[in-house]
Design a protein around this motif. Structure first.
Motif, PDB file in Angstrom:
ATOM      1  N   GLY A  25       0.793  -1.221   0.000  1.00  0.00           N
ATOM      2  CA  GLY A  25       0.000   0.000   0.000  1.00  0.00           C
ATOM      3  C   GLY A  25       0.819   1.262   0.000  1.00  0.00           C
ATOM      4  N   ASP A  26       2.098   1.156   0.332  1.00  0.00           N
ATOM      5  CA  ASP A  26       2.964   2.333   0.372  1.00  0.00           C
ATOM      6  C   ASP A  26       3.651   2.571  -0.971  1.00  0.00           C
ATOM      7  N   CYS A  27       3.317   1.781  -1.974  1.00  0.00           N
ATOM      8  CA  CYS A  27       3.915   1.925  -3.300  1.00  0.00           C
ATOM      9  C   CYS A  27       2.789   1.923  -4.336  1.00  0.00           C
ATOM     10  N   SER A  28       2.638   3.010  -5.085  1.00  0.00           N
ATOM     11  CA  SER A  28       1.491   3.149  -5.989  1.00  0.00           C
ATOM     12  C   SER A  28       1.458   2.061  -7.047  1.00  0.00           C
ATOM     13  N   TYR A  29       2.626   1.646  -7.561  1.00  0.00           N
ATOM     14  CA  TYR A  29       2.656   0.604  -8.582  1.00  0.00           C
ATOM     15  C   TYR A  29       2.335  -0.754  -7.967  1.00  0.00           C
ATOM     16  N   ALA A  30       2.934  -1.029  -6.828  1.00  0.00           N
ATOM     17  CA  ALA A  30       2.756  -2.345  -6.203  1.00  0.00           C
ATOM     18  C   ALA A  30       1.317  -2.610  -5.832  1.00  0.00           C
ATOM     19  N   ARG A  31       0.597  -1.610  -5.373  1.00  0.00           N
ATOM     20  CA  ARG A  31      -0.777  -1.852  -4.945  1.00  0.00           C
ATOM     21  C   ARG A  31      -1.738  -2.001  -6.127  1.00  0.00           C
ATOM     22  N   LYS A  32      -1.213  -1.888  -7.342  1.00  0.00           N
ATOM     23  CA  LYS A  32      -2.016  -2.168  -8.536  1.00  0.00           C
ATOM     24  C   LYS A  32      -1.529  -3.423  -9.256  1.00  0.00           C
TER      25      LYS A  32
END
Length: 200
Positions: A25-32
């Motif tokens: 959740g602290d990384c915009s790419y990772a949470r997608k």
């Protein structure tokens, strides 16, 4: 990493799922992405960009698989690395550039996510080392990675693959270079030498 910080790296299990969610959740790419890039066909991955891509990884974790490791710094969930048998990643199975170079049973180390407060602290190398040890401990011949050489236009989001320097620090060696900035690197299990038996 800071001298006073306590770092603990452990497999992601169902009871640690919420901690992994916090890291993602602290990384915009990772949470997608949710590492679905490696598990799903491209069309399905793109269609699920966002919450839908979370399902494959969540299912693996909650079904009792341990598809990666999570790092805690002073008890706080800080970073993630994906590691598993190379054959379990659909994207690698279909890759022309990163097809298997031999028949050794290696596990793939293919994704890092480090939460913003914990970046630039050496966690990538620590996780790369732990991932190889985890794979070898589960019976693999070694661990294989596909990092990216940083360039002038490399963004932080491009570094989810890891960097060659981080893997080198963790004891990996380059074994192939299918693309100019994309080596394949491995850390293999150490062979124990057998002393010849005394014939007498």
């Amino acid at each position: 990493m800071g001298g006073q910080q306590q770092v603990r790296i452990v497999p992601v299990t169902a009871d640690r799922w919420d901690d992994l969610v916090a890291v993602m959740g602290d990384c915009s790419y990772a949470r997608k992405c949710w590492c679905a890039y490696w598990y799903l066909p491209n069309a399905q991955f793109k269609a699920g960009w966002g919450d839908a891509n979370r399902a494959p990884l969540e299912r693996k974790v909650k079904d009792g698989e341990e598809p990666g490791l999570i790092a805690y710094v002073d008890g706080e969930p800080a970073a993630w690395v994906s590691v598993g048998p190379r054959t379990s990643f659909d994207r690698l199975n279909r890759s022309k550039n990163f097809r298997a170079i031999d028949d050794k049973d290696v596990w793939a180390v293919n994704c890092f996510v480090v939460a913003k407060p914990f970046r630039q602290q050496g966690l990538m190398s620590a996780l790369a080392k732990a991932a190889a040890e985890f794979a070898i401990g589960r019976g693999a011949a070694g661990a294989e990675a596909y990092p990216l050489e940083p360039g002038p236009k490399t963004s932080a989001g491009d570094l989810y693959l890891g960097t060659p320097s981080a893997f080198a620090t963790a004891g990996y060696d380059e074994v192939a270079r299918p693309l100019p900035r994309r080596p394949m690197m491995r850390r293999m299990a150490k062979r124990t030498s057998r002393k010849a038996k005394d014939p007498g």
